[in-house]
Motif scaffolding. Structure first.
Motif, mmCIF file in Angstrom:
data_model
loop_
_atom_site.group_PDB
_atom_site.id
_atom_site.type_symbol
_atom_site.label_atom_id
_atom_site.label_comp_id
_atom_site.label_asym_id
_atom_site.label_seq_id
_atom_site.Cartn_x
_atom_site.Cartn_y
_atom_site.Cartn_z
ATOM 1 N N LEU A 223 0.850 -1.181 0.000
ATOM 2 C CA LEU A 223 0.000 0.000 0.000
ATOM 3 C C LEU A 223 0.886 1.231 0.000
ATOM 4 O O LEU A 223 1.999 1.219 0.555
ATOM 5 C CB LEU A 223 -0.909 0.020 1.240
ATOM 6 N N LEU A 224 0.406 2.289 -0.644
ATOM 7 C CA LEU A 224 1.109 3.570 -0.597
ATOM 8 C C LEU A 224 0.540 4.374 0.548
ATOM 9 O O LEU A 224 -0.663 4.656 0.593
ATOM 10 C CB LEU A 224 0.941 4.329 -1.909
ATOM 11 N N LEU A 225 1.391 4.716 1.483
ATOM 12 C CA LEU A 225 0.976 5.488 2.666
ATOM 13 C C LEU A 225 1.341 6.944 2.473
ATOM 14 O O LEU A 225 2.430 7.270 2.006
ATOM 15 C CB LEU A 225 1.646 4.931 3.914
ATOM 16 N N GLU A 226 0.421 7.825 2.816
ATOM 17 C CA GLU A 226 0.671 9.263 2.837
ATOM 18 C C GLU A 226 0.232 9.785 4.196
ATOM 19 O O GLU A 226 -0.890 9.526 4.639
ATOM 20 C CB GLU A 226 -0.108 9.971 1.721
ATOM 21 N N GLN A 227 1.119 10.531 4.839
ATOM 22 C CA GLN A 227 0.804 11.090 6.157
ATOM 23 C C GLN A 227 1.627 12.361 6.361
ATOM 24 O O GLN A 227 2.618 12.573 5.661
ATOM 25 C CB GLN A 227 1.113 10.088 7.262
ATOM 26 N N PRO A 228 1.228 13.216 7.267
ATOM 27 C CA PRO A 228 2.016 14.422 7.539
ATOM 28 C C PRO A 228 3.452 14.059 7.888
ATOM 29 O O PRO A 228 3.699 13.113 8.639
ATOM 30 C CB PRO A 228 1.285 15.061 8.721
ATOM 31 N N SER A 229 4.399 14.789 7.338
ATOM 32 C CA SER A 229 5.804 14.428 7.514
ATOM 33 C C SER A 229 6.310 14.645 8.926
ATOM 34 O O SER A 229 7.383 14.148 9.280
ATOM 35 C CB SER A 229 6.678 15.228 6.536
ATOM 36 N N THR B 48 4.353 16.284 3.279
ATOM 37 C CA THR B 48 3.726 14.963 3.271
ATOM 38 C C THR B 48 4.786 13.884 3.115
ATOM 39 O O THR B 48 5.675 13.988 2.265
ATOM 40 C CB THR B 48 2.711 14.843 2.118
ATOM 41 N N MET B 49 4.694 12.871 3.965
ATOM 42 C CA MET B 49 5.579 11.717 3.877
ATOM 43 C C MET B 49 4.873 10.623 3.086
ATOM 44 O O MET B 49 3.711 10.296 3.351
ATOM 45 C CB MET B 49 5.915 11.202 5.274
ATOM 46 N N ARG B 50 5.565 10.068 2.098
ATOM 47 C CA ARG B 50 5.021 8.971 1.301
ATOM 48 C C ARG B 50 5.975 7.801 1.320
ATOM 49 O O ARG B 50 7.188 7.971 1.324
ATOM 50 C CB ARG B 50 4.782 9.418 -0.152
ATOM 51 N N GLY B 51 5.416 6.617 1.304
ATOM 52 C CA GLY B 51 6.223 5.411 1.272
ATOM 53 C C GLY B 51 5.335 4.192 1.153
ATOM 54 O O GLY B 51 4.114 4.282 1.317
ATOM 55 N N LEU B 52 5.956 3.078 0.873
ATOM 56 C CA LEU B 52 5.220 1.822 0.776
ATOM 57 C C LEU B 52 5.184 1.129 2.130
ATOM 58 O O LEU B 52 6.108 1.254 2.943
ATOM 59 C CB LEU B 52 5.880 0.885 -0.236
ATOM 60 N N VAL B 53 4.120 0.398 2.357
ATOM 61 C CA VAL B 53 4.013 -0.441 3.538
ATOM 62 C C VAL B 53 3.360 -1.748 3.107
ATOM 63 O O VAL B 53 2.460 -1.756 2.267
ATOM 64 C CB VAL B 53 3.188 0.247 4.655
ATOM 65 N N ALA B 54 3.861 -2.866 3.631
ATOM 66 C CA ALA B 54 3.258 -4.152 3.316
ATOM 67 C C ALA B 54 1.847 -4.204 3.880
ATOM 68 O O ALA B 54 1.576 -3.666 4.957
ATOM 69 C CB ALA B 54 4.105 -5.284 3.889
ATOM 70 N N VAL B 55 0.943 -4.832 3.143
ATOM 71 C CA VAL B 55 -0.454 -4.920 3.589
ATOM 72 C C VAL B 55 -0.534 -5.527 4.984
ATOM 73 O O VAL B 55 -1.302 -5.061 5.837
ATOM 74 C CB VAL B 55 -1.279 -5.742 2.581
ATOM 75 N N ASP B 56 0.277 -6.551 5.238
ATOM 76 C CA ASP B 56 0.237 -7.216 6.536
ATOM 77 C C ASP B 56 0.713 -6.321 7.667
ATOM 78 O O ASP B 56 0.452 -6.611 8.840
ATOM 79 C CB ASP B 56 1.094 -8.488 6.506
ATOM 80 N N ASP B 57 1.427 -5.236 7.335
ATOM 81 C CA ASP B 57 1.967 -4.332 8.354
ATOM 82 C C ASP B 57 1.151 -3.047 8.481
ATOM 83 O O ASP B 57 1.577 -2.108 9.159
ATOM 84 C CB ASP B 57 3.416 -3.960 8.025
ATOM 85 N N ALA B 58 -0.011 -2.989 7.833
ATOM 86 C CA ALA B 58 -0.768 -1.734 7.784
ATOM 87 C C ALA B 58 -1.558 -1.462 9.058
ATOM 88 O O ALA B 58 -2.022 -0.332 9.258
ATOM 89 C CB ALA B 58 -1.734 -1.756 6.593
ATOM 90 N N ALA B 59 -1.717 -2.442 9.910
ATOM 91 C CA ALA B 59 -2.481 -2.225 11.144
ATOM 92 C C ALA B 59 -1.724 -1.294 12.081
ATOM 93 O O ALA B 59 -0.499 -1.322 12.172
ATOM 94 C CB ALA B 59 -2.746 -3.569 11.831
ATOM 95 N N GLY B 60 -2.459 -0.445 12.757
ATOM 96 C CA GLY B 60 -1.865 0.434 13.750
ATOM 97 C C GLY B 60 -1.238 1.686 13.209
ATOM 98 O O GLY B 60 -0.461 2.347 13.914
#
Length: 335
Positions: free
Chosen positions: A252-258, A279-291
């Motif tokens: 997943l592509l994550l976007e959040q305040p830097s 904005t901070m952008r990066g990839l995260v594995a689907v299994d690690d998206a919780a929390g």
């Protein structure tokens, strides 16, 4: 994270019916290492342009080989062609094992090089005659394609534009009707219309179902629906490999305040993070998206975004690290 699925087996066990094996890959490399002499220091140790590369090019699919300049893409293509020897590992092309010192182009393989090299005084017709002398060649198809793209047949190739020269190389490769077509940065010198026409032509070629395309390119714009298999190479090694649809579902592509900590509250790191415009952008594995932080937004990445962040991650370390540049070889089920 997925791993390589077992190859379909023709054996039958008590748990299920006989399963027909899928077609062997068009190109299969394991631990491939290619050393090149140093240009500036002839007595220095050779440079390892490709290092223990594992590569699979599924038959009947379009595979994109993507990486930064100097990553080893062109060296890999030239080794597949038999133009460069390899010092370690194994390589099979269209079912034929390539010896480390083999220099012959495998039968059924054609290439469009990054920089076509023909004698400047040759015309396109002379190029065709030289190609025909080396094996089966459809002269009518060659001439018809160049005529359609308004490339003169009787003008010295040294006077052609770079785009026209690329068209000559593409026409020569397609006139061989290859089972495996290698293209090294074919879009780099084409204008947008010519690029679109070439992609459409390659789609028609692949529609036959018995052709395989290995494409080395920096330009992935609009290629999501064209490319089936993706190989991201950095430092001469594959840092990501797999079926495009599967890969885009695993991350997943994550976007959040830097100003927030990169990653999640559970400590899952972002892959190839970059901060722009607050904005901070990066990839995260689907299994690690919780929390993840409440202000974070998630969406499926495009193929270009997937490649960009994986290359950024690979460039942050001296060697591929599965925590930042995960390698996977998932493939679409073959019927």
């Amino acid at each position: 994270m997925s791993t390589t699925p077992p190859h379909p087996s023709a054996s039958k066990d008590a748990a299920g019916p006989r399963i027909a094996p899928g077609p062997p890959p068009a190109v299969h490399a394991r631990g491939l290492t290619v050393e090149l002499p140093s240009r500036d220091r002839p007595y220095a140790a050779p440079l390892r342009a490709v290092q223990e590369l594992d590569l699979t090019v599924p038959a009947g699919q379009v595979t994109a080989l993507v990486g930064a300049n100097g990553a080893g893409k062109t060296t890999t293509l030239r080794t597949i062609l038999g133009a460069l020897p390899f010092s370690a590992g194994s390589l099979e092309v269209l079912g034929t094992a390539m010896g480390p010192a083999r220099v012959a182009v495998p039968q059924g393989v054609a290439v469009v090089p990054d920089t076509p090299a023909y004698p400047e005084r040759w015309t396109a017709r002379k190029v065709a005659r030289a190609q025909a002398a080396a094996g089966p060649f459809d002269l009518a198809r060659f001439e018809a394609r160049l005529t359609a793209h308004r490339v003169p047949l009787d003008r010295p190739v040294g006077s052609l534009s770079r785009g026209q020269l690329t068209q000559v190389a593409v026409a020569a490769a397609l006139a061989r009707d290859p089972h495996l077509l290698l293209l090294d940065e074919p879009f780099a010198r084409l204008d947008p219309l010519a690029r679109t026409d070439l992609v459409d032509e390659l789609r028609e070629l692949m529609a036959r179902g018995d052709r395989t395309l290995l494409l080395s390119t920096h330009d992935l714009e609009g290629m999501d629906r064209f490319v089936d298999h993706l190989v991201v190479i950095a430092g001469g090694r594959a840092v990501l490999e797999g079926d495009v649809e599967t890969l885009c579902e695993e991350f997943l592509l994550l976007e959040q305040p830097s100003d927030l900590a990169p990653g999640s509250d559970a400590g899952s790191p972002l892959i190839g993070p970059a901060a722009t415009g607050g904005t901070m952008r990066g990839l995260v594995a689907v299994d690690d998206a919780a929390g993840l932080a409440p202000d974070a937004s998630l969406r499926r990445p495009t193929m270009s975004e997937l490649v960009t962040h994986c290359l950024r991650a690979a460039g942050a370390t001296s060697a591929p690290d599965t925590t930042t540049a995960p390698a996977t070889t998932s493939r679409r089920d073959e019927s």
